[in-house]
Design an enzyme around this catalytic site. Structure first.
Site, PDB file in Angstrom:
ATOM      1  N   CYS A   1       0.855  -1.206   0.000  1.00  0.00           N
ATOM      2  CA  CYS A   1       0.000   0.000   0.000  1.00  0.00           C
ATOM      3  C   CYS A   1       0.883   1.245   0.000  1.00  0.00           C
ATOM      4  CB  CYS A   1      -0.941   0.007   1.201  1.00  0.00           C
ATOM      5  SG  CYS A   1      -1.965  -1.463   1.367  1.00  0.00           S
ATOM      6  N   ALA A   2       1.747   1.354  -0.999  1.00  0.00           N
ATOM      7  CA  ALA A   2       2.855   2.313  -0.986  1.00  0.00           C
ATOM      8  C   ALA A   2       2.461   3.746  -1.316  1.00  0.00           C
ATOM      9  CB  ALA A   2       3.933   1.865  -1.978  1.00  0.00           C
ATOM     10  N   ALA A   3       1.447   3.953  -2.150  1.00  0.00           N
ATOM     11  CA  ALA A   3       1.111   5.319  -2.577  1.00  0.00           C
ATOM     12  C   ALA A   3       0.634   6.153  -1.388  1.00  0.00           C
ATOM     13  CB  ALA A   3       0.034   5.263  -3.654  1.00  0.00           C
ATOM     14  N   PRO A   4       0.966   7.449  -1.386  1.00  0.00           N
ATOM     15  CA  PRO A   4       1.609   8.252  -2.436  1.00  0.00           C
ATOM     16  C   PRO A   4       3.127   8.160  -2.475  1.00  0.00           C
ATOM     17  CG  PRO A   4       1.007   9.675  -0.637  1.00  0.00           C
ATOM     18  CD  PRO A   4       0.483   8.317  -0.270  1.00  0.00           C
TER      19      PRO A   4
ATOM     20  N   ASP B   1       0.997  -0.991  -4.870  1.00  0.00           N
ATOM     21  CA  ASP B   1      -0.272  -0.336  -4.578  1.00  0.00           C
ATOM     22  C   ASP B   1      -1.239  -0.707  -5.691  1.00  0.00           C
ATOM     23  OD1 ASP B   1      -1.083   2.157  -2.551  1.00  0.00           O
ATOM     24  OD2 ASP B   1      -2.307   2.082  -4.367  1.00  0.00           O
TER      25      ASP B   1
ATOM     26  N   ASP C   1      -3.199  -5.610  -6.052  1.00  0.00           N
ATOM     27  CA  ASP C   1      -3.892  -5.628  -4.771  1.00  0.00           C
ATOM     28  C   ASP C   1      -3.030  -6.394  -3.773  1.00  0.00           C
ATOM     29  OD1 ASP C   1      -5.599  -6.363  -2.579  1.00  0.00           O
ATOM     30  OD2 ASP C   1      -7.318  -5.931  -3.833  1.00  0.00           O
TER      31      ASP C   1
ATOM     32  N   CYS D   1      -2.666   6.121   9.727  1.00  0.00           N
ATOM     33  CA  CYS D   1      -2.761   7.529  10.118  1.00  0.00           C
ATOM     34  C   CYS D   1      -4.152   7.795  10.692  1.00  0.00           C
ATOM     35  CB  CYS D   1      -2.450   8.462   8.947  1.00  0.00           C
ATOM     36  SG  CYS D   1      -3.481   8.210   7.480  1.00  0.00           S
TER      37      CYS D   1
END
Length: 431
Positions: free
Chosen positions: A247-250, A268, A294, A363
Protein backbone atom coordinates in the site's frame (compact mmCIF):
# COMPACT_ATOMS: atom_id res chain seq x y z
CA UNK A 1 -3.88 31.65 9.78
CA UNK A 2 -3.74 34.28 7.05
CA UNK A 3 -5.20 34.28 3.60
CA UNK A 4 -3.10 35.17 0.58
CA UNK A 5 -2.62 38.92 0.19
CA UNK A 6 -5.13 38.94 -2.67
CA UNK A 7 -7.94 37.81 -0.36
CA UNK A 8 -9.66 41.19 -0.06
CA UNK A 9 -9.33 41.85 -3.78
CA UNK A 10 -10.34 38.36 -4.91
CA UNK A 11 -13.78 38.43 -6.49
CA UNK A 12 -16.68 36.08 -6.78
CA UNK A 13 -14.98 33.30 -8.82
CA UNK A 14 -12.52 32.57 -6.00
CA UNK A 15 -15.32 32.46 -3.43
CA UNK A 16 -17.52 30.32 -5.66
CA UNK A 17 -14.59 27.94 -6.03
CA UNK A 18 -14.13 27.88 -2.24
CA UNK A 19 -17.77 26.91 -1.77
CA UNK A 20 -17.33 24.15 -4.33
CA UNK A 21 -14.33 22.82 -2.44
CA UNK A 22 -16.28 22.78 0.83
CA UNK A 23 -19.23 21.02 -0.84
CA UNK A 24 -16.92 18.39 -2.36
CA UNK A 25 -15.14 17.82 0.94
CA UNK A 26 -18.38 17.40 2.86
CA UNK A 27 -19.86 15.06 0.26
CA UNK A 28 -17.14 12.42 0.12
CA UNK A 29 -13.77 11.43 1.50
CA UNK A 30 -10.97 12.83 -0.61
CA UNK A 31 -13.38 15.11 -2.39
CA UNK A 32 -11.38 18.25 -1.73
CA UNK A 33 -8.24 16.89 -3.39
CA UNK A 34 -10.26 15.89 -6.45
CA UNK A 35 -12.04 19.24 -6.58
CA UNK A 36 -8.73 21.13 -6.40
CA UNK A 37 -7.87 19.67 -9.82
CA UNK A 38 -11.20 20.37 -11.49
CA UNK A 39 -11.16 22.69 -14.56
CA UNK A 40 -12.91 25.49 -12.62
CA UNK A 41 -10.09 25.57 -10.08
CA UNK A 42 -7.32 25.32 -12.68
CA UNK A 43 -8.87 28.22 -14.58
CA UNK A 44 -8.33 30.58 -11.63
CA UNK A 45 -5.19 32.67 -11.27
CA UNK A 46 -2.62 31.25 -8.82
CA UNK A 47 -3.57 33.95 -6.28
CA UNK A 48 -7.30 33.25 -6.54
CA UNK A 49 -6.68 29.50 -6.40
CA UNK A 50 -4.63 29.97 -3.24
CA UNK A 51 -7.33 32.17 -1.70
CA UNK A 52 -10.07 29.66 -2.59
CA UNK A 53 -8.17 26.85 -0.90
CA UNK A 54 -7.36 28.96 2.17
CA UNK A 55 -11.02 29.94 2.54
CA UNK A 56 -12.26 26.37 2.10
CA UNK A 57 -9.76 25.04 4.64
CA UNK A 58 -10.60 27.76 7.17
CA UNK A 59 -14.29 26.93 6.79
CA UNK A 60 -13.72 23.19 7.19
CA UNK A 61 -11.35 23.53 10.15
CA UNK A 62 -13.75 25.82 12.01
CA UNK A 63 -17.07 24.44 10.79
CA UNK A 64 -18.44 23.71 14.25
CA UNK A 65 -17.40 27.11 15.60
CA UNK A 66 -18.92 28.91 12.63
CA UNK A 67 -22.25 27.15 13.10
CA UNK A 68 -22.32 27.82 16.85
CA UNK A 69 -21.61 31.50 16.33
CA UNK A 70 -24.19 31.81 13.55
CA UNK A 71 -26.82 30.06 15.64
CA UNK A 72 -26.51 32.78 18.29
CA UNK A 73 -27.81 35.28 15.69
CA UNK A 74 -30.36 33.15 13.84
CA UNK A 75 -33.90 32.76 15.14
CA UNK A 76 -34.47 29.59 13.13
CA UNK A 77 -32.25 27.30 11.02
CA UNK A 78 -31.85 28.71 7.50
CA UNK A 79 -31.88 26.61 4.33
CA UNK A 80 -28.58 24.80 3.83
CA UNK A 81 -27.47 26.94 0.83
CA UNK A 82 -27.93 30.05 3.00
CA UNK A 83 -25.96 28.53 5.87
CA UNK A 84 -23.18 27.65 3.43
CA UNK A 85 -22.97 31.31 2.38
CA UNK A 86 -22.99 32.52 5.99
CA UNK A 87 -20.15 30.12 6.84
CA UNK A 88 -18.04 31.36 3.94
CA UNK A 89 -18.66 35.00 4.81
CA UNK A 90 -17.98 34.59 8.53
CA UNK A 91 -14.86 32.49 7.95
CA UNK A 92 -13.36 35.40 5.99
CA UNK A 93 -14.19 37.83 8.76
CA UNK A 94 -12.88 35.72 11.63
CA UNK A 95 -10.05 33.59 10.29
CA UNK A 96 -8.64 35.26 7.17
CA UNK A 97 -7.15 38.67 6.50
CA UNK A 98 -10.24 39.92 4.67
CA UNK A 99 -11.88 43.22 5.79
CA UNK A 100 -15.41 42.80 7.08
CA UNK A 101 -16.91 45.01 4.35
CA UNK A 102 -15.35 42.88 1.60
CA UNK A 103 -16.47 39.62 3.21
CA UNK A 104 -20.04 40.90 3.67
CA UNK A 105 -20.46 42.52 0.25
CA UNK A 106 -19.13 39.55 -1.70
CA UNK A 107 -21.29 37.12 0.29
CA UNK A 108 -24.38 39.20 -0.45
CA UNK A 109 -23.45 39.26 -4.14
CA UNK A 110 -23.14 35.48 -4.06
CA UNK A 111 -26.64 35.27 -2.57
CA UNK A 112 -28.01 37.45 -5.35
CA UNK A 113 -26.75 35.03 -8.01
CA UNK A 114 -28.91 32.08 -6.93
CA UNK A 115 -32.71 31.92 -6.80
CA UNK A 116 -32.48 29.64 -3.73
CA UNK A 117 -30.61 32.27 -1.71
CA UNK A 118 -31.66 35.58 -3.28
CA UNK A 119 -34.57 36.13 -0.89
CA UNK A 120 -32.19 35.74 2.07
CA UNK A 121 -29.63 38.38 1.10
CA UNK A 122 -31.03 40.79 3.69
CA UNK A 123 -30.68 38.15 6.40
CA UNK A 124 -27.13 37.37 5.31
CA UNK A 125 -26.20 41.05 5.28
CA UNK A 126 -27.75 41.66 8.70
CA UNK A 127 -26.21 38.62 10.42
CA UNK A 128 -22.69 39.21 9.09
CA UNK A 129 -22.72 42.97 9.73
CA UNK A 130 -24.06 42.36 13.22
CA UNK A 131 -21.25 39.92 13.97
CA UNK A 132 -18.78 42.47 12.66
CA UNK A 133 -20.07 45.08 15.10
CA UNK A 134 -20.55 42.74 18.06
CA UNK A 135 -18.37 39.61 17.72
CA UNK A 136 -19.55 36.45 19.44
CA UNK A 137 -17.51 34.53 22.00
CA UNK A 138 -15.07 32.01 20.56
CA UNK A 139 -16.40 28.43 20.97
CA UNK A 140 -14.12 25.82 22.63
CA UNK A 141 -11.82 23.72 20.43
CA UNK A 142 -14.04 20.64 20.63
CA UNK A 143 -16.75 22.57 18.76
CA UNK A 144 -14.80 21.88 15.57
CA UNK A 145 -14.80 18.09 16.01
CA UNK A 146 -17.91 15.99 15.33
CA UNK A 147 -19.33 15.21 18.78
CA UNK A 148 -19.21 11.43 18.38
CA UNK A 149 -15.53 11.54 17.43
CA UNK A 150 -14.59 13.87 20.28
CA UNK A 151 -16.36 11.50 22.70
CA UNK A 152 -14.33 8.57 21.33
CA UNK A 153 -11.05 10.44 21.65
CA UNK A 154 -11.90 11.60 25.18
CA UNK A 155 -12.56 8.00 26.19
CA UNK A 156 -9.35 6.74 24.58
CA UNK A 157 -6.88 9.51 25.36
CA UNK A 158 -8.57 11.50 28.13
CA UNK A 159 -10.42 14.79 27.83
CA UNK A 160 -7.29 16.94 28.13
CA UNK A 161 -5.53 15.13 25.29
CA UNK A 162 -8.68 15.20 23.15
CA UNK A 163 -8.92 18.95 23.67
CA UNK A 164 -5.24 19.33 22.67
CA UNK A 165 -5.95 17.38 19.47
CA UNK A 166 -8.93 19.63 18.73
CA UNK A 167 -6.92 22.79 19.44
CA UNK A 168 -4.10 21.79 17.08
CA UNK A 169 -6.61 20.80 14.41
CA UNK A 170 -7.56 24.46 14.10
CA UNK A 171 -4.09 25.51 12.97
CA UNK A 172 -2.56 25.37 9.49
CA UNK A 173 0.26 22.81 9.90
CA UNK A 174 3.83 23.52 8.84
CA UNK A 175 5.48 21.75 5.91
CA UNK A 176 7.73 18.81 6.80
CA UNK A 177 10.48 17.51 4.51
CA UNK A 178 12.25 14.15 4.58
CA UNK A 179 15.80 14.24 3.23
CA UNK A 180 18.05 11.86 1.37
CA UNK A 181 21.00 10.75 3.54
CA UNK A 182 23.36 12.78 1.34
CA UNK A 183 21.46 16.05 1.95
CA UNK A 184 22.52 18.55 4.61
CA UNK A 185 19.54 19.07 6.95
CA UNK A 186 21.08 22.00 8.79
CA UNK A 187 21.90 23.83 5.55
CA UNK A 188 18.39 23.26 4.18
CA UNK A 189 16.83 24.47 7.44
CA UNK A 190 18.88 27.65 7.20
CA UNK A 191 18.02 28.22 3.53
CA UNK A 192 14.25 27.75 3.83
CA UNK A 193 14.28 28.86 6.75
CA UNK A 194 13.14 26.10 9.11
CA UNK A 195 14.30 23.79 11.87
CA UNK A 196 15.61 20.25 12.11
CA UNK A 197 13.31 18.02 14.16
CA UNK A 198 14.35 14.89 16.07
CA UNK A 199 14.82 12.13 13.51
CA UNK A 200 16.08 14.52 10.83
CA UNK A 201 12.85 15.93 9.39
CA UNK A 202 13.16 19.59 8.35
CA UNK A 203 10.13 21.69 9.28
CA UNK A 204 9.33 25.06 7.72
CA UNK A 205 6.54 27.63 7.76
CA UNK A 206 7.52 28.75 4.29
CA UNK A 207 4.58 29.00 1.89
CA UNK A 208 4.20 28.95 -1.87
CA UNK A 209 4.99 26.34 -4.50
CA UNK A 210 7.47 23.80 -3.10
CA UNK A 211 8.96 23.39 -6.57
CA UNK A 212 10.71 26.73 -6.02
CA UNK A 213 12.26 25.78 -2.67
CA UNK A 214 15.99 25.07 -2.27
CA UNK A 215 16.87 21.46 -3.00
CA UNK A 216 13.68 20.55 -4.87
CA UNK A 217 15.08 20.37 -8.39
CA UNK A 218 18.18 18.53 -7.19
CA UNK A 219 15.95 15.94 -5.49
CA UNK A 220 17.32 16.40 -1.99
CA UNK A 221 13.97 15.97 -0.23
CA UNK A 222 10.26 15.23 -0.46
CA UNK A 223 7.25 16.48 1.49
CA UNK A 224 6.28 14.11 4.33
CA UNK A 225 4.80 14.85 7.75
CA UNK A 226 7.18 14.16 10.63
CA UNK A 227 4.84 11.48 12.01
CA UNK A 228 4.60 9.75 8.62
CA UNK A 229 8.39 9.40 8.58
CA UNK A 230 8.43 7.35 11.80
CA UNK A 231 7.25 3.94 10.45
CA UNK A 232 10.09 3.54 7.92
CA UNK A 233 12.62 4.50 10.59
CA UNK A 234 11.14 1.88 12.91
CA UNK A 235 11.41 -0.73 10.15
CA UNK A 236 15.15 0.15 10.07
CA UNK A 237 16.19 -1.56 6.81
CA UNK A 238 19.72 -2.98 6.89
CA UNK A 239 22.24 -3.04 4.06
CA UNK A 240 21.50 -5.71 1.47
CA UNK A 241 17.95 -6.47 2.61
CA UNK A 242 14.85 -6.86 0.48
CA UNK A 243 11.99 -4.58 1.54
CA UNK A 244 8.31 -4.51 0.55
CA UNK A 245 6.22 -1.35 0.93
CA UNK A 246 2.66 -2.64 0.80
CA UNK A 247 0.00 0.00 0.00
CA UNK A 248 2.86 2.31 -0.99
CA UNK A 249 1.11 5.32 -2.58
CA UNK A 250 1.61 8.25 -2.44
CA UNK A 251 5.16 7.10 -1.71
CA UNK A 252 6.92 9.05 1.03
CA UNK A 253 7.81 5.88 2.93
CA UNK A 254 8.99 4.18 -0.27
CA UNK A 255 11.43 7.06 -0.82
CA UNK A 256 12.74 6.66 2.73
CA UNK A 257 13.28 2.94 2.20
CA UNK A 258 14.85 3.44 -1.23
CA UNK A 259 17.22 6.02 0.24
CA UNK A 260 18.62 3.29 2.51
CA UNK A 261 20.08 1.61 -0.57
CA UNK A 262 18.16 -1.64 -0.20
CA UNK A 263 16.15 -3.49 -2.83
CA UNK A 264 12.67 -2.00 -2.46
CA UNK A 265 9.39 -3.14 -3.99
CA UNK A 266 6.55 -0.60 -3.78
CA UNK A 267 3.10 -2.07 -4.33
CA UNK A 268 -0.27 -0.34 -4.58
CA UNK A 269 -3.50 -1.15 -6.37
CA UNK A 270 -4.00 2.42 -7.66
CA UNK A 271 -2.03 3.32 -10.76
CA UNK A 272 -3.12 7.00 -10.59
CA UNK A 273 -1.85 7.30 -7.01
CA UNK A 274 1.45 5.68 -7.99
CA UNK A 275 2.15 8.40 -10.56
CA UNK A 276 3.25 10.75 -7.79
CA UNK A 277 5.60 8.05 -6.45
CA UNK A 278 7.11 7.45 -9.88
CA UNK A 279 7.61 11.21 -10.35
CA UNK A 280 9.32 11.56 -6.97
CA UNK A 281 11.57 8.57 -7.63
CA UNK A 282 12.67 10.20 -10.88
CA UNK A 283 13.19 13.61 -9.25
CA UNK A 284 15.20 12.24 -6.33
CA UNK A 285 17.19 9.72 -8.36
CA UNK A 286 16.09 6.88 -6.07
CA UNK A 287 15.16 3.41 -7.27
CA UNK A 288 12.34 1.02 -6.42
CA UNK A 289 10.38 -1.63 -8.23
CA UNK A 290 6.84 -0.26 -8.61
CA UNK A 291 4.03 -2.81 -8.87
CA UNK A 292 0.33 -2.17 -9.51
CA UNK A 293 -1.53 -4.92 -7.65
CA UNK A 294 -3.89 -5.63 -4.77
CA UNK A 295 -1.88 -6.41 -1.65
CA UNK A 296 -4.29 -9.17 -0.61
CA UNK A 297 -4.15 -11.08 -3.90
CA UNK A 298 -0.75 -10.19 -5.38
CA UNK A 299 0.27 -13.10 -7.63
CA UNK A 300 3.93 -13.20 -6.63
CA UNK A 301 5.45 -15.71 -4.21
CA UNK A 302 8.38 -13.58 -3.02
CA UNK A 303 9.05 -13.05 0.66
CA UNK A 304 11.05 -10.16 2.12
CA UNK A 305 13.38 -9.34 4.98
CA UNK A 306 11.21 -6.39 5.97
CA UNK A 307 7.63 -5.39 5.14
CA UNK A 308 5.97 -2.04 5.75
CA UNK A 309 2.16 -1.93 5.76
CA UNK A 310 0.64 1.55 5.86
CA UNK A 311 -2.92 0.31 5.63
CA UNK A 312 -5.94 2.16 4.22
CA UNK A 313 -7.72 3.83 7.13
CA UNK A 314 -10.11 6.57 8.19
CA UNK A 315 -7.20 9.08 8.22
CA UNK A 316 -8.58 10.85 11.29
CA UNK A 317 -4.98 11.49 12.35
CA UNK A 318 -4.51 13.82 9.38
CA UNK A 319 -7.29 16.20 10.46
CA UNK A 320 -4.89 19.17 10.52
CA UNK A 321 -4.28 18.78 6.78
CA UNK A 322 -7.52 17.03 5.83
CA UNK A 323 -10.32 18.30 8.10
CA UNK A 324 -12.86 17.04 5.59
CA UNK A 325 -11.96 13.45 6.61
CA UNK A 326 -13.95 13.96 9.81
CA UNK A 327 -17.19 14.95 8.09
CA UNK A 328 -17.43 12.17 5.52
CA UNK A 329 -16.91 9.52 8.20
CA UNK A 330 -19.24 7.42 10.32
CA UNK A 331 -18.83 4.53 12.77
CA UNK A 332 -19.75 2.00 10.07
CA UNK A 333 -16.77 3.05 7.95
CA UNK A 334 -14.39 2.46 10.86
CA UNK A 335 -15.62 -1.13 11.11
CA UNK A 336 -15.42 -1.60 7.34
CA UNK A 337 -11.83 -0.38 7.15
CA UNK A 338 -10.83 -2.43 10.20
CA UNK A 339 -11.87 -5.53 8.25
CA UNK A 340 -9.69 -4.47 5.31
CA UNK A 341 -6.75 -3.90 7.68
CA UNK A 342 -7.24 -7.35 9.21
CA UNK A 343 -6.96 -9.00 5.80
CA UNK A 344 -3.99 -6.90 4.71
CA UNK A 345 -2.11 -7.68 7.92
CA UNK A 346 -2.50 -11.39 7.26
CA UNK A 347 -1.34 -10.91 3.67
CA UNK A 348 1.66 -8.87 4.86
CA UNK A 349 2.61 -11.52 7.44
CA UNK A 350 2.84 -14.13 4.69
CA UNK A 351 5.42 -11.93 2.91
CA UNK A 352 7.84 -11.79 5.88
CA UNK A 353 10.80 -14.18 5.86
CA UNK A 354 11.59 -16.13 9.05
CA UNK A 355 13.64 -13.78 11.21
CA UNK A 356 12.21 -10.79 9.36
CA UNK A 357 9.98 -7.98 10.56
CA UNK A 358 6.76 -6.19 9.77
CA UNK A 359 5.87 -2.61 10.65
CA UNK A 360 2.15 -1.88 10.69
CA UNK A 361 0.88 1.69 10.73
CA UNK A 362 -2.23 3.76 10.11
CA UNK A 363 -2.76 7.53 10.12
CA UNK A 364 -5.85 7.02 12.27
CA UNK A 365 -6.71 7.93 15.85
CA UNK A 366 -9.17 5.04 16.23
CA UNK A 367 -8.24 2.05 18.41
CA UNK A 368 -10.02 -0.41 16.10
CA UNK A 369 -7.53 0.48 13.36
CA UNK A 370 -4.41 0.42 15.54
CA UNK A 371 -4.11 -1.15 18.97
CA UNK A 372 -6.97 -3.62 18.50
CA UNK A 373 -5.62 -4.72 15.12
CA UNK A 374 -2.19 -5.58 16.51
CA UNK A 375 -3.53 -7.43 19.55
CA UNK A 376 -5.78 -9.53 17.31
CA UNK A 377 -2.93 -10.12 14.85
CA UNK A 378 -0.66 -11.46 17.60
CA UNK A 379 -3.36 -13.92 18.64
CA UNK A 380 -3.70 -15.13 15.04
CA UNK A 381 0.05 -15.23 14.41
CA UNK A 382 1.98 -16.59 17.40
CA UNK A 383 5.09 -16.70 15.20
CA UNK A 384 5.28 -12.90 15.57
CA UNK A 385 6.16 -10.87 18.66
CA UNK A 386 5.83 -7.16 19.34
CA UNK A 387 9.20 -5.40 19.50
CA UNK A 388 9.25 -2.31 21.77
CA UNK A 389 9.94 0.93 19.91
CA UNK A 390 12.52 3.53 20.91
CA UNK A 391 10.86 6.90 20.24
CA UNK A 392 14.15 8.82 20.42
CA UNK A 393 15.70 6.59 17.76
CA UNK A 394 12.86 7.12 15.28
CA UNK A 395 12.13 10.82 15.84
CA UNK A 396 8.90 10.42 17.79
CA UNK A 397 7.76 12.26 20.94
CA UNK A 398 8.67 10.32 24.09
CA UNK A 399 5.03 10.41 25.21
CA UNK A 400 4.06 8.48 22.07
CA UNK A 401 5.47 5.24 23.52
CA UNK A 402 2.73 3.06 25.01
CA UNK A 403 3.42 0.54 27.77
CA UNK A 404 2.83 -2.27 25.25
CA UNK A 405 5.76 -1.02 23.14
CA UNK A 406 3.96 0.45 20.15
CA UNK A 407 3.82 4.15 19.25
CA UNK A 408 0.67 6.26 19.39
CA UNK A 409 1.26 9.72 17.96
CA UNK A 410 -1.44 12.38 17.86
CA UNK A 411 -1.77 16.08 16.90
CA UNK A 412 -1.75 17.21 20.54
CA UNK A 413 1.90 16.15 20.89
CA UNK A 414 4.85 18.48 20.18
CA UNK A 415 2.66 21.61 20.49
CA UNK A 416 5.77 23.76 20.98
CA UNK A 417 7.09 22.53 17.63
CA UNK A 418 3.83 22.89 15.71
CA UNK A 419 2.25 19.48 16.30
CA UNK A 420 2.23 16.47 13.99
CA UNK A 421 -0.18 14.06 12.37
CA UNK A 422 -1.77 11.20 14.27
CA UNK A 423 -0.29 7.73 13.67
CA UNK A 424 -0.29 4.28 15.20
CA UNK A 425 2.94 2.36 14.57
CA UNK A 426 3.95 -1.12 15.73
CA UNK A 427 6.96 -3.31 14.87
CA UNK A 428 6.30 -7.05 14.69
CA UNK A 429 9.17 -9.55 14.46
CA UNK A 430 8.88 -13.05 13.06
CA UNK A 431 10.64 -15.90 14.83
Amino acid sequence: MSAPASGAASGLPARIAAMGLVDAAMARRGGLDVAMNEPAMRALSPEDRGFARALAMATLRRLGSLDRILDTRLQRPPPEPVRALLRIGLAQMLYLDVPDFAAVSTTVKLAERDAKTRAFKGLINGVLRGLGREPAAEPPPEADIPAWLFARWSAQYGVEAAQAIALNARVEPPADLSLKPSADAAALAEALPGEVLPGGTVRTRRGGDVAGWPGFESGDWWVQDAAAAVPARLLAPKAGETVLDLCAAPGGKTLQLAASGDTVTALDRSEPRLRRLRANLARTGLEAEVVVADGETWADDRTFDAVLLDAPCTATGTLRRNPEALYALGPAEIAKLADVQHRLLDAAAARVKPGGRLVYCVCSLEREEGETQVLAFLRRHPEFTLAPADPDAVGAPSEALAKEGWLRLHPGQWPERGGLDGFFVARLERG
